[in-house]
Design an enzyme around this catalytic site. Structure first.
Site, PDB file in Angstrom:
ATOM      1  N   ASP A  47       9.793  19.657  29.677  1.00  0.00           N
ATOM      2  CA  ASP A  47       9.191  20.248  30.870  1.00  0.00           C
ATOM      3  C   ASP A  47      10.106  20.081  32.087  1.00  0.00           C
ATOM      4  OD1 ASP A  47       7.247  21.521  32.358  1.00  0.00           O
ATOM      5  OD2 ASP A  47       6.130  19.691  32.775  1.00  0.00           O
ATOM      6  N   ASN A  68      12.126  22.796  33.571  1.00  0.00           N
ATOM      7  CA  ASN A  68      13.242  23.726  33.749  1.00  0.00           C
ATOM      8  C   ASN A  68      13.098  24.570  35.017  1.00  0.00           C
ATOM      9  OD1 ASN A  68      14.357  22.861  31.335  1.00  0.00           O
ATOM     10  ND2 ASN A  68      13.587  24.589  30.148  1.00  0.00           N
ATOM     11  N   ARG A 106      14.773  30.983  37.722  1.00  0.00           N
ATOM     12  CA  ARG A 106      14.137  30.205  36.661  1.00  0.00           C
ATOM     13  C   ARG A 106      14.934  30.276  35.353  1.00  0.00           C
ATOM     14  NH1 ARG A 106       9.042  28.319  36.987  1.00  0.00           N
ATOM     15  NH2 ARG A 106       8.705  28.633  34.759  1.00  0.00           N
ATOM     16  N   HIS A 149      16.233  27.404  32.436  1.00  0.00           N
ATOM     17  CA  HIS A 149      16.053  27.444  30.977  1.00  0.00           C
ATOM     18  C   HIS A 149      17.407  27.371  30.261  1.00  0.00           C
ATOM     19  CE1 HIS A 149      11.822  28.082  31.364  1.00  0.00           C
ATOM     20  NE2 HIS A 149      11.958  29.230  31.996  1.00  0.00           N
ATOM     21  N   SER A 203       4.922  27.599  24.023  1.00  0.00           N
ATOM     22  CA  SER A 203       3.511  27.481  23.666  1.00  0.00           C
ATOM     23  C   SER A 203       2.843  28.848  23.667  1.00  0.00           C
ATOM     24  CB  SER A 203       2.790  26.555  24.646  1.00  0.00           C
ATOM     25  OG  SER A 203       2.600  27.203  25.891  1.00  0.00           O
ATOM     26  N   ARG A 243       3.121  34.001  31.116  1.00  0.00           N
ATOM     27  CA  ARG A 243       4.135  34.035  32.172  1.00  0.00           C
ATOM     28  C   ARG A 243       4.572  35.483  32.417  1.00  0.00           C
ATOM     29  NH1 ARG A 243       8.161  28.801  31.284  1.00  0.00           N
ATOM     30  NH2 ARG A 243       6.510  27.218  31.289  1.00  0.00           N
ATOM     31  N   LEU A 291      18.903  15.209   9.617  1.00  0.00           N
ATOM     32  CA  LEU A 291      17.818  15.269  10.600  1.00  0.00           C
ATOM     33  C   LEU A 291      17.012  16.536  10.373  1.00  0.00           C
ATOM     34  CD1 LEU A 291      16.623  14.074  13.356  1.00  0.00           C
ATOM     35  CD2 LEU A 291      18.070  15.802  14.471  1.00  0.00           C
ATOM     36  N   LEU A 293      -0.580  16.129  27.450  1.00  0.00           N
ATOM     37  CA  LEU A 293      -0.004  16.609  26.195  1.00  0.00           C
ATOM     38  C   LEU A 293       0.075  18.132  26.118  1.00  0.00           C
ATOM     39  CD1 LEU A 293      -1.573  14.148  23.606  1.00  0.00           C
ATOM     40  CD2 LEU A 293       0.758  14.182  24.509  1.00  0.00           C
TER      41      LEU A 293
END
Length: 244
Positions: free
Chosen positions: A17, A19, A30, A34, A63, A69, A129, A193
């Site tokens: 969170d 950016n 903006r 990002h 999300s 947006r 990973l 969260l």
């Protein structure tokens, strides 16, 4: 005291969170925030691959609420995602990183889904990973979908409702087969969260930092891991010496 194996989280999840606010404070657009955030993703993935204890890294990329947006920003984010997949793929393959995408893919464009398939297929052999990218992800939607599938099985007679357990639901989640996150980090000052891994994070340790995601570097990540190492995880239980 924690066991030595408990001091390094096997699964770290991050809500990336800040950016937009990072860009605004610098008089930038903006999208520039990002873009800067992509550099941080690269830094943290590199760090995680070098940390022998971390086996899973989950990042909250986009999300379901983010569709609300401005369309221009959403289009830019999707284009940035596709471009990042192409740019980062060689290093991820070389580093043995396996990429998996969690979320509802139906709303995403064919182009985005093609890029997702590309990175998943080309990194499938990675063993150092597991990088889990939550894209068009909503924990409430994930749980609702899981319940719907269980209900359909029960209605079809293939599942006895009285036999439904937590494990039954977990097999229907996007994260089936993936251990719950030990540590959830959120950058950018907010302390919530935001519909992220609500089921899986029931006993996760939470770490909030005011540092915006584009500024979140190795030292910040190591600070979160160090804080985790100090925590004593009980999972709702009581230690013997606490009952005396």
């Amino acid at each position: 005291m924690n066991n030595t194996t408990d001091r390094v989280p096997a699964h770290v999840a991050i809500i990336m969170d800040g950016n937009g606010r990072w860009a605004k404070e610098r008089g930038l657009e903006r999208y520039e925030g990002h873009q800067a955030g992509v550099n941080t993703v690269r830094t943290i993935v590199r760090n995680a691959t070098k940390n022998a204890g971390i086996r899973y890294l989950t990042l909250y990329v986009f999300s379901t609420e983010n569709w609300g947006r401005p369309q221009e920003e959403v289009d830019m984010l999707m284009e940035l995602l596709c471009r990042s997949i192409i740019n980062e793929l060689p290093e991820l393959k070389e580093g043995g990183v396996r990429v998996r995408v969690l979320g509802d893919r139906e709303r995403m464009s064919p182009k985005v889904n093609e890029h997702i398939a590309l990175i998943e297929n080309d990194t499938a052999a990675g063993t150092s990973l597991d990088l889990l990218l939550c894209i068009n992800y909503s924990s409430r939607d994930e749980i609702t979908r899981a319940i719907r599938r269980i209900a359909e099985r029960a209605a079809a007679g293939s599942l006895d409702p009285s036999a439904v357990t937590q494990e039954t639901l977990e097999t229907e989640l996007y994260t089936h087969g993936i251990p719950d996150p030990d540590l959830i980090i959120r950058t950018g000052r907010e302390q919530r969260l935001s519909n992220f891994l609500l089921w899986q994070g029931a006993y996760s340790e939470l770490y909030f930092t005011p540092v915006y995601w584009p500024d979140f570097g190795d030292e910040d990540f190591e600070a979160a891991l160090a804080e985790y190492a100090k925590r004593h995880r009980r999972f709702g239980k009581v230690e013997e010496d606490e009952t005396l």
